[in-house]
Design a protein around this motif. Structure first.
Motif, PDB file in Angstrom:
ATOM      1  N   LEU A   1     -24.615 -27.829  73.060  1.00 29.66           N
ATOM      2  CA  LEU A   1     -24.588 -26.860  71.961  1.00 29.66           C
ATOM      3  C   LEU A   1     -23.328 -26.967  71.109  1.00 29.66           C
ATOM      4  N   HIS A   2     -22.294 -27.607  71.674  1.00 27.00           N
ATOM      5  CA  HIS A   2     -21.014 -27.779  70.968  1.00 27.00           C
ATOM      6  C   HIS A   2     -20.388 -26.441  70.588  1.00 27.00           C
ATOM      7  N   ILE A   3     -20.325 -25.560  71.559  1.00 30.29           N
ATOM      8  CA  ILE A   3     -19.680 -24.266  71.340  1.00 30.29           C
ATOM      9  C   ILE A   3     -18.627 -24.031  72.410  1.00 30.29           C
ATOM     10  N   GLY A   4     -17.680 -23.172  72.103  1.00 30.33           N
ATOM     11  CA  GLY A   4     -16.614 -22.854  73.037  1.00 30.33           C
ATOM     12  C   GLY A   4     -16.922 -21.614  73.851  1.00 30.33           C
ATOM     13  N   ARG A   5     -16.142 -21.400  74.878  1.00 29.87           N
ATOM     14  CA  ARG A   5     -16.366 -20.284  75.794  1.00 29.87           C
ATOM     15  C   ARG A   5     -16.205 -18.932  75.113  1.00 29.87           C
ATOM     16  N   GLU A   6     -15.439 -18.894  74.010  1.00 29.13           N
ATOM     17  CA  GLU A   6     -15.225 -17.621  73.323  1.00 29.13           C
ATOM     18  C   GLU A   6     -16.504 -17.076  72.702  1.00 29.13           C
ATOM     19  N   ASN A   7     -17.527 -17.907  72.614  1.00 30.38           N
ATOM     20  CA  ASN A   7     -18.795 -17.487  72.017  1.00 30.38           C
ATOM     21  C   ASN A   7     -19.886 -17.264  73.060  1.00 30.38           C
TER      22      ASN A   7
END
Length: 424
Positions: free
Chosen positions: A307-313
């Motif tokens: 998904l290419h997202i970081g943990r903050e999301n």
């Protein structure tokens, strides 16, 4: 207006939106679509139809979703919500409330990705998720067997899996049983096609503390004597198994996990495969699997690499010790009211509702109704606080090591002086 013109207008909308994703700053919002369709002479189409059209087109590109993803308007939503099953999403009777199902569907329609996470084997997880209609959507996944398997629930296809070879499974069974003692611990092997055990007592013990759960899991078990390797091969599990589970009638899981440490080290030396004992969510049960593989590691791998997202999301909700790393990893980790003490201590927030009170539905609804830039900033702040705490712990450990090194150096210098004195 002819039907051909109508189809041409819709096709043009689709072509313009193809490959785009919803998000703040993106001109392709519901109002833009509405104006476009009006330009083609379809002012009579209701806002509801326009919104549904936009949602459907946007959801076709869920895999390309980047965060923050958005609902219509200015609300900002977390891109991924990860949910434990037993004791979290499902109540004590293994059912899910209508309210929670409705809220999950609402979140998925807005473009969010749902990741269910469970210690249960793939076959059992499939049966449980049949009660969750949203799991048939494109943007839903399930982490099974405590992180060993990642499933795309719509197709029920394996996207990632960690398999332990049959010969290593046999070694785990023999070495650990020898150290634990056969009379106090019961065992089961989790494969891709089912569970394999020498007797049904394993599931009876689960039933004693989690009424009904063991009986349901027993349906997926293959009771076939003590030749586990043969059981795996007969069932088509030619590549091996996923993990080996142990359960006792009275001994805590951590006691058993400590007992098998030397056995796991011996196996590592022989095979080169690092193994670890970890909690399963049952007080007297633990599992042996590949080191570093759990709900959190699989969630992180999926979110970061796919998904290419970081943990903050990411928002995660759970109730057991086996959810600890997942709760700590997520930007916002929520423990259920009925969660264990250990999980509540590491969670960012504790729900005021249990799994029997639609706790998951209430918490996600709260996020959906209050999500804005302020809420997103809170998520980012949570991660920064966690990172700062991790850095603080690292510095503290380095400081302790520095003091030890200084002490060793001082002792070495003293020894050197004494040697010189003796030489004189």
């Amino acid at each position: 207006m002819s039907s051909l013109t109508y189809l041409a207008a819709l096709a043009w909308v689709y072509i313009k939106m193809r490959g785009k994703r919803p998000g703040r700053g993106n001109n392709l919002n519901a109002e833009w679509v509405e104006e476009l369709v009006k330009a083609f002479g379809f002012a009579w189409i209701s806002n509801t139809v326009i919104s549904l059209l936009y949602t459907w087109l946007a959801s076709r590109k869920t895999k390309r979703l980047n965060v923050p993803c958005s609902n219509f308007g200015s609300k900002v939503l977390p891109a991924v919500i990860a949910l434990d099953l037993d004791g979290t999403l499902f109540d004590d009777t293994s059912n899910i409330s209508d309210k929670t199902n409705q809220v999950l569907s609402r979140y998925a329609r807005a473009g969010g990705v749902l990741v269910f996470a469970t210690q249960q084997p793939m076959s059992a997880a499939k049966r449980f998720l049949s009660k969750v209609p949203v799991s048939e959507q494109e943007n839903c996944y399930c982490i099974c067997a405590g992180g060993s398997i990642l499933i795309h629930t719509r197709e029920w296809s394996i996207r990632d899996v960690n398999v332990i070879p049959v010969d290593v499974i046999t070694m785990i069974v023999e070495e650990c049983t020898q150290d634990l003692g056969e009379d106090t611990w019961h065992m089961s092997i989790d494969g891709l096609n089912g569970w394999y055990t020498s007797n049904s007592r394993f599931f009876d013990i689960i039933d004693a503390t989690m009424p009904g759960v063991g009986s349901k899991l027993k349906k997926f078990a293959i009771v076939n004597g003590n030749n586990y390797a043969k059981s795996l091969q007969n069932a088509g599990e030619t590549k091996g198994g996923i993990r080996v589970l142990f359960i006792s009638e009275s001994i805590r899981w951590d006691t058993g996990a400590k007992t098998v440490q030397s056995a796991l080290r011996r196996i590592h030396e022989k095979t080169g495969i690092p193994l670890e004992a970890r909690p399963t969510g049952h007080e007297t049960g633990f599992e042996v699997g590949v080191s570093g593989v759990d709900k959190a590691s699989t969630l992180a791998k999926f979110c970061e690499n796919v998904l290419h997202i970081g943990r903050e999301n990411i928002v995660a909700i759970g109730d057991g010790e086996n959810d600890t790393n997942m709760i700590k990893y997520a930007g916002l980790g929520i423990a259920m009211k009925n969660a264990c003490k250990e999980l509540k201590e590491v969670a960012d927030a504790v729900s005021s509702h249990t799994n029997n009170e639609s706790g998951v539905g209430i918490e996600i609804e709260r996020i959906l109704d209050s999500s804005d830039e302020t809420a997103l900033n809170k998520l980012l702040l949570n991660v920064k606080i966690k990172q700062a705490k991790h850095l603080e712990d690292t510095i503290s450990k380095l400081s302790d090591n520095a003091e030890k090194l200084q002490s060793i150096l001082s002792s070495a210098l003293d020894l050197e002086r004494k040697i010189k004195e003796l030489q004189i």
